[in-house]
Design a protein around this motif. Structure first.
Motif, PDB file in Angstrom:
ATOM      1  N   THR A  37      33.194  62.341  42.876  1.00  0.00           N
ATOM      2  CA  THR A  37      34.137  62.251  44.019  1.00  0.00           C
ATOM      3  C   THR A  37      34.395  63.386  44.995  1.00  0.00           C
ATOM      4  O   THR A  37      34.306  63.074  46.211  1.00  0.00           O
ATOM      5  CB  THR A  37      35.795  61.698  43.349  1.00  0.00           C
ATOM      6  N   LEU A  38      34.380  64.280  44.328  1.00  0.00           N
ATOM      7  CA  LEU A  38      34.457  65.586  45.195  1.00  0.00           C
ATOM      8  C   LEU A  38      33.210  65.917  46.043  1.00  0.00           C
ATOM      9  O   LEU A  38      33.100  66.530  47.005  1.00  0.00           O
ATOM     10  CB  LEU A  38      34.763  66.821  44.464  1.00  0.00           C
ATOM     11  N   LEU A  39      32.060  65.463  45.258  1.00  0.00           N
ATOM     12  CA  LEU A  39      30.711  65.792  46.102  1.00  0.00           C
ATOM     13  C   LEU A  39      30.780  64.824  47.293  1.00  0.00           C
ATOM     14  O   LEU A  39      30.212  65.212  48.413  1.00  0.00           O
ATOM     15  CB  LEU A  39      29.710  65.232  45.012  1.00  0.00           C
ATOM     16  N   LEU A  40      31.213  63.314  47.061  1.00  0.00           N
ATOM     17  CA  LEU A  40      31.234  62.437  48.388  1.00  0.00           C
ATOM     18  C   LEU A  40      32.336  63.489  49.542  1.00  0.00           C
ATOM     19  O   LEU A  40      31.848  62.947  50.725  1.00  0.00           O
ATOM     20  CB  LEU A  40      31.641  61.241  48.029  1.00  0.00           C
TER      21      LEU A  40
ATOM     22  N   THR B  70      41.356  70.846  47.757  1.00  0.00           N
ATOM     23  CA  THR B  70      40.804  72.431  47.725  1.00  0.00           C
ATOM     24  C   THR B  70      41.133  73.001  46.348  1.00  0.00           C
ATOM     25  O   THR B  70      40.196  73.828  46.085  1.00  0.00           O
ATOM     26  CB  THR B  70      42.007  72.902  48.751  1.00  0.00           C
ATOM     27  N   LYS B  71      42.384  72.459  45.809  1.00  0.00           N
ATOM     28  CA  LYS B  71      42.300  73.348  44.286  1.00  0.00           C
ATOM     29  C   LYS B  71      41.223  72.649  43.538  1.00  0.00           C
ATOM     30  O   LYS B  71      40.562  73.364  42.606  1.00  0.00           O
ATOM     31  CB  LYS B  71      43.653  72.713  43.561  1.00  0.00           C
ATOM     32  N   GLN B  72      40.785  71.408  43.731  1.00  0.00           N
ATOM     33  CA  GLN B  72      39.567  70.932  42.847  1.00  0.00           C
ATOM     34  C   GLN B  72      38.032  71.769  43.284  1.00  0.00           C
ATOM     35  O   GLN B  72      37.511  72.190  42.391  1.00  0.00           O
ATOM     36  CB  GLN B  72      39.054  69.202  43.232  1.00  0.00           C
ATOM     37  N   PHE B  73      37.999  72.226  44.385  1.00  0.00           N
ATOM     38  CA  PHE B  73      36.836  72.792  44.894  1.00  0.00           C
ATOM     39  C   PHE B  73      36.967  74.311  44.534  1.00  0.00           C
ATOM     40  O   PHE B  73      35.760  74.993  44.054  1.00  0.00           O
ATOM     41  CB  PHE B  73      36.672  72.775  46.397  1.00  0.00           C
ATOM     42  N   LYS B  74      38.334  74.931  44.311  1.00  0.00           N
ATOM     43  CA  LYS B  74      38.556  76.180  43.711  1.00  0.00           C
ATOM     44  C   LYS B  74      37.832  76.449  42.352  1.00  0.00           C
ATOM     45  O   LYS B  74      37.350  77.328  42.021  1.00  0.00           O
ATOM     46  CB  LYS B  74      39.931  76.657  43.776  1.00  0.00           C
ATOM     47  N   GLU B  75      38.126  75.190  41.488  1.00  0.00           N
ATOM     48  CA  GLU B  75      37.711  75.380  40.337  1.00  0.00           C
ATOM     49  C   GLU B  75      36.224  75.562  40.114  1.00  0.00           C
ATOM     50  O   GLU B  75      35.745  76.090  39.233  1.00  0.00           O
ATOM     51  CB  GLU B  75      38.076  73.824  39.596  1.00  0.00           C
ATOM     52  N   VAL B  76      35.528  74.505  41.078  1.00  0.00           N
ATOM     53  CA  VAL B  76      33.958  74.729  41.269  1.00  0.00           C
ATOM     54  C   VAL B  76      33.786  76.077  41.623  1.00  0.00           C
ATOM     55  O   VAL B  76      32.514  76.678  40.832  1.00  0.00           O
ATOM     56  CB  VAL B  76      33.682  73.738  42.287  1.00  0.00           C
ATOM     57  N   LYS B  77      34.205  76.709  42.638  1.00  0.00           N
ATOM     58  CA  LYS B  77      33.925  78.065  42.736  1.00  0.00           C
ATOM     59  C   LYS B  77      34.104  79.019  41.860  1.00  0.00           C
ATOM     60  O   LYS B  77      33.241  79.961  41.568  1.00  0.00           O
ATOM     61  CB  LYS B  77      34.720  78.651  44.147  1.00  0.00           C
TER      62      LYS B  77
ATOM     63  N   PHE C  87      25.886  71.454  44.613  1.00  0.00           N
ATOM     64  CA  PHE C  87      25.489  70.150  44.741  1.00  0.00           C
ATOM     65  C   PHE C  87      25.080  69.722  43.409  1.00  0.00           C
ATOM     66  O   PHE C  87      25.401  68.784  42.847  1.00  0.00           O
ATOM     67  CB  PHE C  87      24.500  69.759  45.873  1.00  0.00           C
ATOM     68  N   SER C  88      24.106  70.504  42.919  1.00  0.00           N
ATOM     69  CA  SER C  88      23.626  70.167  41.396  1.00  0.00           C
ATOM     70  C   SER C  88      24.880  70.280  40.434  1.00  0.00           C
ATOM     71  O   SER C  88      25.097  69.334  39.463  1.00  0.00           O
ATOM     72  CB  SER C  88      22.658  71.187  41.135  1.00  0.00           C
ATOM     73  N   TYR C  89      25.856  71.130  40.513  1.00  0.00           N
ATOM     74  CA  TYR C  89      27.013  71.191  39.652  1.00  0.00           C
ATOM     75  C   TYR C  89      27.946  69.793  39.742  1.00  0.00           C
ATOM     76  O   TYR C  89      28.342  69.260  38.948  1.00  0.00           O
ATOM     77  CB  TYR C  89      27.840  72.388  39.703  1.00  0.00           C
ATOM     78  N   LEU C  90      28.175  69.490  41.138  1.00  0.00           N
ATOM     79  CA  LEU C  90      28.776  68.263  41.371  1.00  0.00           C
ATOM     80  C   LEU C  90      28.306  67.081  40.873  1.00  0.00           C
ATOM     81  O   LEU C  90      28.905  65.999  40.554  1.00  0.00           O
ATOM     82  CB  LEU C  90      29.513  68.389  42.639  1.00  0.00           C
ATOM     83  N   GLU C  91      26.962  66.947  41.117  1.00  0.00           N
ATOM     84  CA  GLU C  91      26.236  65.681  40.594  1.00  0.00           C
ATOM     85  C   GLU C  91      26.610  65.456  39.304  1.00  0.00           C
ATOM     86  O   GLU C  91      26.332  64.258  38.677  1.00  0.00           O
ATOM     87  CB  GLU C  91      24.861  65.690  40.854  1.00  0.00           C
ATOM     88  N   LYS C  92      26.769  66.547  38.356  1.00  0.00           N
ATOM     89  CA  LYS C  92      26.847  66.291  37.032  1.00  0.00           C
ATOM     90  C   LYS C  92      28.636  66.197  36.612  1.00  0.00           C
ATOM     91  O   LYS C  92      28.999  65.443  35.706  1.00  0.00           O
ATOM     92  CB  LYS C  92      26.430  67.294  36.283  1.00  0.00           C
TER      93      LYS C  92
END
Length: 452
Positions: free
Chosen positions: A285-288, A374-381, A276-281
């Motif tokens: 859109t992915l966070l929502l 799914t690919k966007q979240f993989k980049e976060v992972k 959550f902290s990473y996506l807030e910055k």
């Protein structure tokens, strides 16, 4: 093949119908309980209902013992595999005309008709020699007559695959049909590479043939894909059976192999906070999108189906399109309502989540939208060092487990599960219980005292 059908096939389309004899009734066509002459005046619904029923030719013949006219076996001739009135009625009219002729020539369902068959064949052969040209049979050779439970056919491989895929395309969602077509075409390709041809009879595919194919899928792709292939092939052969092309769906006799499902792990509180902290910055859109999973407990594909018009802020409702089900209504909890921006200026028919933003035009299939997020979240992972055991579904598991444990502090197990069913959307208590076990939501209290 039944003797009556061999006789019907020998009748020329232009032979005139002679007068009926007293020992049989005039053959008639059953057209689903409606007057075929009034077809154009029927509503679409009435036409559809009529086409859902089997159409056939029926007649009565005098029984030699009782002397009474007895109803004979209905003759369908495979007409019901056609889903339009014109094709179906055209075939049955030909069958009716041909049946009238052989009855007039002396056909008797209670006697041996081999001499009649020979007589008609010789007569037609003489006619052929006279005209020096072949007789065109109006009864299609790729159809059959159904006598009791015996089904005979010479529908070719190519025709059968084309027919099933055409029918399935009309009743399945686009994404489901694409996957179904892919698996069915793989089987078709395998057949063509293993001794079959497009002109092979569909009945030449035996149970052993399919088992051999499924064993190969098991070796190459694993249990889950093998079982998925079996499911789609069962649907394929069931459609052929439903359309009077084969006698039985033998795929049902092939067992389903037990597979250990792979389920995303739940996040720890630390992992959740880091994401959550990473996506807030980096990606609001992915966070929502993720908060719709966490707070509304929607599946990623369900979020991708949401349109602007499906979000009722005033009434705090979500209108979710579930796969092969009516629209589901879910509440928007206050915690999520606070996160949703003003949507009044967006086109109501645009998707809620578009590419990197909200409410924009995005002309791709919902499955492609899901793949994108799914690919966007993989980049976060990858940034946070999370492996393949975690995915977008992990948020759903995490928050359902979190709610279960909070409810369990105050209520009985039955009440907890009853309340949770309304929130998660599970349709049965046993289904919810299995799910909770699979995500380890039900954990015991510290049992150290039992070990002393």
């Amino acid at each position: 093949m039944s003797s009556i059908f061999l006789l019907l096939q020998k009748v020329h389309e232009n032979v005139h119908v002679l007068s009926m004899k007293a020992n049989y009734s005039e053959p008639k066509i059953y057209t689903g309980g409606v007057d075929i002459n009034q077809w154009s005046k029927l509503t679409k619904s009435e036409q559809s209902e009529a086409l859902k029923k089997d159409w056939y030719v029926h007649y009565r013949f005098r029984h030699p013992e009782t002397g009474l006219l007895k109803r004979q076996t209905n003759i369908k001739a495979g007409a019901n595999r056609f889903k339009d009135k014109r094709s179906r009625y055209h075939i049955l009219k030909i069958i009716k005309q041909s049946l009238e002729i052989i009855l007039n020539e002396g056909y008797n369902p209670y006697e041996d008709n081999s001499s009649l068959k020979k007589y008609l064949e010789e007569r037609l052969e003489n006619k052929q020699r006279t005209k020096n040209n072949s007789i065109s049979l109006k009864v299609p050779t790729n159809l059959k007559v159904e006598q009791d439970n015996d089904v005979e056919t010479n529908v070719k491989l190519k025709e059968a695959f084309e027919l099933v895929l055409k029918l399935k395309e009309n009743v399945m969602t686009h994404d489901s049909f694409v996957k179904y077509r892919s698996r069915i075409n793989k089987f078709n390709t395998w057949l063509l590479n293993n001794g079959f041809s497009t002109k092979s009879d569909i009945t030449s595919i035996q149970k052993k043939t399919v088992i051999t194919y499924l064993n190969q899928r098991l070796e190459e792709t694993g249990v889950r894909n093998r079982n998925n292939a079996r499911t789609d092939l069962s649907s394929f052969f069931q459609t052929l059976k439903d359309n009077d092309i084969i006698a039985q769906n033998f795929i049902k006799e092939i067992n389903i192999l037990k597979a250990t499902p792979k389920r995303n792990k739940s996040f720890s509180p630390k992992q959740e906070n880091e994401i959550f902290s990473y996506l807030e910055k980096s990606d609001l859109t992915l966070l929502l999108f993720i908060k719709f999973i966490c707070y509304a407990l929607l599946r990623p594909i369900e979020i991708c189906r949401l349109k602007i018009k499906d979000i009722d802020i005033q009434d705090k409702k979500l209108y979710v399109v579930a796969k092969n089900q009516p629209v589901k209504i879910k509440i928007i909890p206050e915690i999520l309502l606070k996160e949703i921006p003003n949507l009044k200026d967006f086109d109501p028919n645009h998707p809620l989540f578009s590419k990197d933003s909200l409410g924009q035009k995005w002309l791709v299939k919902e499955s492609s939208r899901k793949d994108y997020y799914t690919k966007q979240f993989k980049e976060v992972k990858d940034k946070l060092g999370l492996n393949s055991e975690y995915g977008l579904y992990s948020f759903r598991h995490t928050y359902i487990a979190k709610m279960y444990r909070k409810l369990a502090r105050e209520s009985s197990p039955h009440k907890v599960k009853s309340d949770l069913m309304l929130i998660t959307g599970h349709t049965s208590m046993s289904g919810l219980e299995n799910y909770l076990r699979s995500i380890d939501a039900q954990l015991p209290k510290d049992y150290s005292n039992l070990l002393k």
